[in-house]
Design a protein around this motif. Structure first.
Motif, PDB file in Angstrom:
ATOM      1  N   ILE A 246      94.175  35.834  48.377  1.00  0.00           N
ATOM      2  CA  ILE A 246      94.998  35.254  47.321  1.00  0.00           C
ATOM      3  C   ILE A 246      94.183  35.309  46.034  1.00  0.00           C
ATOM      4  CG2 ILE A 246      96.079  33.126  46.484  1.00  0.00           C
ATOM      5  CD1 ILE A 246      96.432  32.352  49.467  1.00  0.00           C
ATOM      6  N   THR A 247      94.809  35.694  44.937  1.00  0.00           N
ATOM      7  CA  THR A 247      94.122  35.739  43.653  1.00  0.00           C
ATOM      8  C   THR A 247      94.610  34.591  42.776  1.00  0.00           C
ATOM      9  OG1 THR A 247      93.938  38.153  43.779  1.00  0.00           O
ATOM     10  CG2 THR A 247      93.589  37.133  41.630  1.00  0.00           C
ATOM     11  N   THR A 248      93.678  33.781  42.281  1.00  0.00           N
ATOM     12  CA  THR A 248      94.032  32.656  41.420  1.00  0.00           C
ATOM     13  C   THR A 248      94.286  33.143  39.996  1.00  0.00           C
ATOM     14  OG1 THR A 248      91.785  32.135  40.652  1.00  0.00           O
ATOM     15  CG2 THR A 248      92.462  31.246  42.805  1.00  0.00           C
ATOM     16  N   ASP A 249      94.823  32.263  39.164  1.00  0.00           N
ATOM     17  CA  ASP A 249      95.096  32.644  37.781  1.00  0.00           C
ATOM     18  C   ASP A 249      93.823  32.856  36.971  1.00  0.00           C
ATOM     19  OD1 ASP A 249      94.313  30.023  37.638  1.00  0.00           O
ATOM     20  OD2 ASP A 249      96.091  29.306  36.568  1.00  0.00           O
ATOM     21  N   ARG A 250      92.668  32.436  37.520  1.00  0.00           N
ATOM     22  CA  ARG A 250      91.391  32.650  36.838  1.00  0.00           C
ATOM     23  C   ARG A 250      90.658  33.891  37.376  1.00  0.00           C
ATOM     24  NH1 ARG A 250      89.948  27.612  34.407  1.00  0.00           N
ATOM     25  NH2 ARG A 250      88.100  28.647  33.557  1.00  0.00           N
ATOM     26  N   GLY A 251      91.258  34.552  38.356  1.00  0.00           N
ATOM     27  CA  GLY A 251      90.692  35.796  38.847  1.00  0.00           C
ATOM     28  C   GLY A 251      89.826  35.685  40.082  1.00  0.00           C
ATOM     29  N   ILE A 252      89.740  34.498  40.689  1.00  0.00           N
ATOM     30  CA  ILE A 252      88.994  34.335  41.939  1.00  0.00           C
ATOM     31  C   ILE A 252      89.876  34.778  43.098  1.00  0.00           C
ATOM     32  CG2 ILE A 252      87.885  32.679  43.491  1.00  0.00           C
ATOM     33  CD1 ILE A 252      87.390  30.918  41.009  1.00  0.00           C
ATOM     34  N   LYS A 253      89.315  35.581  43.987  1.00  0.00           N
ATOM     35  CA  LYS A 253      90.035  35.974  45.205  1.00  0.00           C
ATOM     36  C   LYS A 253      89.497  35.141  46.368  1.00  0.00           C
ATOM     37  CE  LYS A 253      90.561  40.787  43.704  1.00  0.00           C
ATOM     38  NZ  LYS A 253      92.019  40.775  43.494  1.00  0.00           N
ATOM     39  N   TYR A 254      90.408  34.647  47.213  1.00  0.00           N
ATOM     40  CA  TYR A 254      89.947  33.849  48.349  1.00  0.00           C
ATOM     41  C   TYR A 254      90.907  33.983  49.527  1.00  0.00           C
ATOM     42  CZ  TYR A 254      93.547  30.237  47.695  1.00  0.00           C
ATOM     43  OH  TYR A 254      94.742  29.566  47.616  1.00  0.00           O
ATOM     44  N   LYS A 255      90.365  33.693  50.699  1.00  0.00           N
ATOM     45  CA  LYS A 255      91.220  33.499  51.868  1.00  0.00           C
ATOM     46  C   LYS A 255      90.616  32.379  52.701  1.00  0.00           C
ATOM     47  CE  LYS A 255      89.269  37.145  54.863  1.00  0.00           C
ATOM     48  NZ  LYS A 255      89.623  38.347  55.662  1.00  0.00           N
ATOM     49  N   VAL A 256      91.467  31.561  53.263  1.00  0.00           N
ATOM     50  CA  VAL A 256      91.040  30.430  54.085  1.00  0.00           C
ATOM     51  C   VAL A 256      90.677  30.960  55.465  1.00  0.00           C
ATOM     52  CG1 VAL A 256      91.728  28.237  55.118  1.00  0.00           C
ATOM     53  CG2 VAL A 256      92.475  28.816  52.794  1.00  0.00           C
ATOM     54  N   THR A 257      89.461  30.669  55.904  1.00  0.00           N
ATOM     55  CA  THR A 257      88.997  31.122  57.220  1.00  0.00           C
ATOM     56  C   THR A 257      88.950  30.001  58.246  1.00  0.00           C
ATOM     57  OG1 THR A 257      86.693  30.830  56.517  1.00  0.00           O
ATOM     58  CG2 THR A 257      87.662  33.017  56.237  1.00  0.00           C
ATOM     59  N   SER A 258      89.019  28.753  57.764  1.00  0.00           N
ATOM     60  CA  SER A 258      89.071  27.599  58.665  1.00  0.00           C
ATOM     61  C   SER A 258      89.822  26.483  57.962  1.00  0.00           C
ATOM     62  CB  SER A 258      87.658  27.132  59.030  1.00  0.00           C
ATOM     63  OG  SER A 258      87.704  26.040  59.937  1.00  0.00           O
ATOM     64  N   SER A 259      90.799  25.915  58.634  1.00  0.00           N
ATOM     65  CA  SER A 259      91.626  24.872  58.027  1.00  0.00           C
ATOM     66  C   SER A 259      90.852  23.569  57.899  1.00  0.00           C
ATOM     67  CB  SER A 259      92.877  24.632  58.875  1.00  0.00           C
ATOM     68  OG  SER A 259      93.668  25.796  58.944  1.00  0.00           O
ATOM     69  N   PRO A 260      91.240  22.724  56.937  1.00  0.00           N
ATOM     70  CA  PRO A 260      90.563  21.430  56.792  1.00  0.00           C
ATOM     71  C   PRO A 260      90.806  20.528  57.991  1.00  0.00           C
ATOM     72  CG  PRO A 260      92.500  21.547  55.384  1.00  0.00           C
ATOM     73  CD  PRO A 260      92.298  22.917  55.935  1.00  0.00           C
ATOM     74  N   LYS A 261      89.956  19.510  58.127  1.00  0.00           N
ATOM     75  CA  LYS A 261      90.121  18.550  59.218  1.00  0.00           C
ATOM     76  C   LYS A 261      91.474  17.858  59.141  1.00  0.00           C
ATOM     77  CE  LYS A 261      85.142  17.569  59.229  1.00  0.00           C
ATOM     78  NZ  LYS A 261      84.104  16.538  58.977  1.00  0.00           N
ATOM     79  N   ASP A 262      91.889  17.546  57.927  1.00  0.00           N
ATOM     80  CA  ASP A 262      93.164  16.877  57.682  1.00  0.00           C
ATOM     81  C   ASP A 262      93.817  17.570  56.499  1.00  0.00           C
ATOM     82  OD1 ASP A 262      95.301  15.260  57.076  1.00  0.00           O
ATOM     83  OD2 ASP A 262      94.137  13.411  56.863  1.00  0.00           O
ATOM     84  N   THR A 263      94.933  18.239  56.742  1.00  0.00           N
ATOM     85  CA  THR A 263      95.582  19.007  55.684  1.00  0.00           C
ATOM     86  C   THR A 263      96.177  18.119  54.595  1.00  0.00           C
ATOM     87  OG1 THR A 263      97.648  19.072  56.965  1.00  0.00           O
ATOM     88  CG2 THR A 263      96.112  20.928  57.214  1.00  0.00           C
ATOM     89  N   GLN A 264      96.255  16.823  54.846  1.00  0.00           N
ATOM     90  CA  GLN A 264      96.778  15.879  53.850  1.00  0.00           C
ATOM     91  C   GLN A 264      95.664  15.087  53.158  1.00  0.00           C
ATOM     92  OE1 GLN A 264     100.095  16.015  53.167  1.00  0.00           O
ATOM     93  NE2 GLN A 264     100.070  17.645  54.705  1.00  0.00           N
ATOM     94  N   SER A 265      94.428  15.406  53.493  1.00  0.00           N
ATOM     95  CA  SER A 265      93.313  14.668  52.889  1.00  0.00           C
ATOM     96  C   SER A 265      93.149  15.059  51.429  1.00  0.00           C
ATOM     97  CB  SER A 265      92.025  14.960  53.663  1.00  0.00           C
ATOM     98  OG  SER A 265      91.706  16.340  53.596  1.00  0.00           O
ATOM     99  N   PRO A 266      92.527  14.190  50.634  1.00  0.00           N
ATOM    100  CA  PRO A 266      92.377  14.482  49.203  1.00  0.00           C
ATOM    101  C   PRO A 266      91.357  15.584  48.933  1.00  0.00           C
ATOM    102  CG  PRO A 266      91.212  12.464  49.766  1.00  0.00           C
ATOM    103  CD  PRO A 266      91.977  12.864  50.991  1.00  0.00           C
ATOM    104  N   THR A 267      91.517  16.241  47.812  1.00  0.00           N
ATOM    105  CA  THR A 267      90.515  17.173  47.312  1.00  0.00           C
ATOM    106  C   THR A 267      89.533  16.399  46.438  1.00  0.00           C
ATOM    107  OG1 THR A 267      91.952  17.699  45.444  1.00  0.00           O
ATOM    108  CG2 THR A 267      92.091  19.133  47.379  1.00  0.00           C
ATOM    109  N   PRO A 268      88.363  16.947  46.157  1.00  0.00           N
ATOM    110  CA  PRO A 268      87.386  16.216  45.348  1.00  0.00           C
ATOM    111  C   PRO A 268      87.880  15.948  43.928  1.00  0.00           C
ATOM    112  CG  PRO A 268      86.348  18.061  46.488  1.00  0.00           C
ATOM    113  CD  PRO A 268      87.817  18.241  46.639  1.00  0.00           C
TER     114      PRO A 268
END
Length: 210
Positions: A70-92
Motif C-alpha cells: 500500500i502506498t501512503t499519500d506521503r510516498g511510504i510503501k508498506y504491507k502488514v506482515t503481522s496483525s496487532p494484538k487488538d485491532t481496536q486498540s489505540p495507536t500512539p
C-alpha cells in the motif's frame, strides 16, 4: 557511545538546538544523552556492519513485488506482515513512549533480492533489544514517525521509505548514501506512557505538525 541510524543527523541537530524532546524513565525530566538511541554500528549487538556501501539503493524493480504494498499519500510503501494484538486498540499519540523491533536493509528485502544488504537491527548477539523513543516528535526519521503513529501494539510491517522521508541527499554515518531508499522490517512492540508536556513541548508540537 552508540548511535542508531534510526535517529537522523538532522533530528539530533534539531534536538540539540530547538527540539525539547528526549527520553526518561518517568516521562518528566529529560537528558540529551539518554535520548540518543542505543543501537550502533560496530557494536557487539550489531555484527552486520558495512565498511563501505555496496550495491544500488534504488527500489526493488519487480512490479509484482511493488504491487503487494500500500502506498501512503506521503510516498511510504508498506504491507502488514503481522496483525496487532487488538485491532481496536489505540495507536500512539505524539510524545508517547514506544518500543519497536526493527531491521534495516538497503537495496531491498533479502527474500526479494540477493542484493539486499543488512545495515542495522534491534536484534544482536545478545538477543532482541527494542528501540525506545517518543513517537511523533522527530527523534527518528520522518518515515518512521509517520508509520509508527498509524500502527497498533503487536503489529508488524514491511516498509519502503523514500529518501526524502529517510536520510535525504546527505545520507547518514558513512553507511547510508545520499538518496537511498530504506527497507525496514518493523514491529511496534510496546506502547508506553505519554510524556508529561510542559509549555515548551506543547508549543513545539503545535509548530511542528507531522
Amino acid at each position: 557511545m552508540k548511535v542508531s541510524f534510526l535517529s537522523t543527523i538532522v533530528s539530533l541537530s534539531l534536538f540539540q538546538s530547538s527540539c525539547p524532546w528526549s527520553l526518561s524513565s518517568n516521562g518528566v525530566e529529560f537528558s540529551r544523552r539518554d535520548a540518543i538511541p542505543k543501537v550502533l554500528f560496530g557494536s557487539a549487538a550489531a555484527p552486520f556492519v558495512l565498511s563501505t556501501y555496496l550495491g544500488d539503493t534504488s527500489a526493488v524493480a519487480a512490479t509484482d513485488l511493488e504491487n503487494e504494498y500500500i502506498t501512503t499519500d506521503r510516498g511510504i510503501k508498506y504491507k502488514v506482515t503481522s496483525s496487532p494484538k487488538d485491532t481496536q486498540s489505540p495507536t500512539p499519540q505524539r510524545a508517547q513512549k514506544v518500543k519497536a523491533k526493527y531491521t534495516l536493509y538497503l537495496n531491498g528485502f533479502p527474500e526479494d533480492t540477493d542484493k539486499a544488504v543488512k545495515i542495522d537491527s534491534s536484534k544482536g548477539l545478545f538477543g532482541e533489544k527494542p528501540f525506545e523513543f517518543l513517537a511523533g516528535v522527530s527523534q527518528v526519521i520522518k518515515g518512521w514517525d509517520l508509520t509508527i503513529m498509524e500502527m497498533r501494539e503487536g503489529e508488524a510491517r514491511k516498509l519502503i521509505i523514500p529518501s526524502n522521508l529517510g536520510y535525504g541527499e546527505k545520507g547518514a554515518g558513512g553507511k547510508i548514501p545520499g538518496g537511498a531508499t530504506l527497507y525496514f522490517d518493523v514491529e511496534l512492540a510496546e506502547i508506553g506512557s505519554l510524556a508529561k508536556l510542559g509549555p515548551e513541548q506543547v508549543k513545539w508540537l503545535e509548530e511542528h505538525p507531522l
